[in-house]
Design a protein around this motif. Structure first.
Motif, mmCIF file in Angstrom:
data_model
loop_
_atom_site.group_PDB
_atom_site.id
_atom_site.type_symbol
_atom_site.label_atom_id
_atom_site.label_comp_id
_atom_site.label_asym_id
_atom_site.label_seq_id
_atom_site.Cartn_x
_atom_site.Cartn_y
_atom_site.Cartn_z
ATOM 1 N N VAL A 150 -32.883 -34.253 12.897
ATOM 2 C CA VAL A 150 -31.842 -33.783 11.967
ATOM 3 C C VAL A 150 -31.962 -34.758 10.652
ATOM 4 N N SER A 151 -31.857 -36.163 11.017
ATOM 5 C CA SER A 151 -32.075 -37.246 9.974
ATOM 6 C C SER A 151 -33.147 -37.261 9.130
ATOM 7 N N HIS A 152 -34.224 -36.817 9.613
ATOM 8 C CA HIS A 152 -35.419 -36.636 8.948
ATOM 9 C C HIS A 152 -35.351 -35.317 8.038
ATOM 10 N N ASP A 153 -34.686 -34.409 8.772
ATOM 11 C CA ASP A 153 -34.500 -32.950 8.017
ATOM 12 C C ASP A 153 -33.672 -33.133 6.743
ATOM 13 N N LEU A 158 -33.359 -34.216 0.032
ATOM 14 C CA LEU A 158 -32.873 -35.081 -0.702
ATOM 15 C C LEU A 158 -33.782 -35.863 -1.738
ATOM 16 N N THR A 159 -34.976 -36.083 -1.007
ATOM 17 C CA THR A 159 -35.805 -37.107 -1.853
ATOM 18 C C THR A 159 -36.301 -36.617 -3.174
#
Length: 167
Positions: A150-153, A158-159
């Motif tokens: 989830v953190s990666h997704d 946002l990047t």
């Protein structure tokens, strides 16, 4: 002298009755436990089994503790009897091959009036607790993997936005 002898006899009888009552009380406590409990001597002979252990293993016979509990013909490599004979309390976790269940075993010294030491072993079934711990560790690992995903997704979309806003 005769009066003293009578008084002494009465005191001995009274003290003997008290000791017998204490012994019955201890046996009642041990028999009331659901944990398996036994007492063995320096020769590995079991001299007492509580009711739960008798129901579990059956009659004693003239067998040694390692024969009854572990089904082996010799003293176990990690036998705590030498440590207990020196006054130590020893905690172990073991899986008994006869049952396949895991037990927490507390070995305690029982000092005898003749100076010898016997071993009191109390065995608590921890099979369900160990299974729950394993399931909890697995659930925690799954949760950690989910949080990482989830953190990666969340970072991925946002990047570009952060880069564009900085531009």
């Amino acid at each position: 002298l005769k009066e003293l002898q009578t008084n002494l006899k009465d005191e001995v009888e009274e003290r003997t009755a008290e000791l017998e009552q204490e012994q019955r009380n201890l046996k009642s406590v041990l028999d009331g436990m659901t944990d398996l409990a036994y007492i063995c001597n320096a020769d590995y002979e079991i001299s007492f089994m509580n009711r739960a252990m008798q129901e579990f293993y059956g009659e004693l016979g003239n067998r040694k503790c390692y024969e009854i509990m572990h089904g082996v013909p010799r003293v176990c490599d990690d036998c705590p009897l030498p440590q207990v004979s020196q006054g130590e309390v020893v905690h172990q976790e073991r899986t008994l091959p006869i049952t396949g269940k895991s037990y927490e075993i507390i070995h305690s010294p029982l000092y005898q009036t003749d100076g010898s030491v016997r071993k009191l072993g109390v065995c608590r079934d921890i099979t369900d607790r160990l299974k729950s711990e394993t399931e909890l560790k697995r659930a925690n690992a799954d949760l950690d993997a989910f949080v990482a995903t989830v953190s990666h997704d969340l970072r991925s979309p946002l990047t570009p936005l952060i880069g564009f806003s900085e531009f």
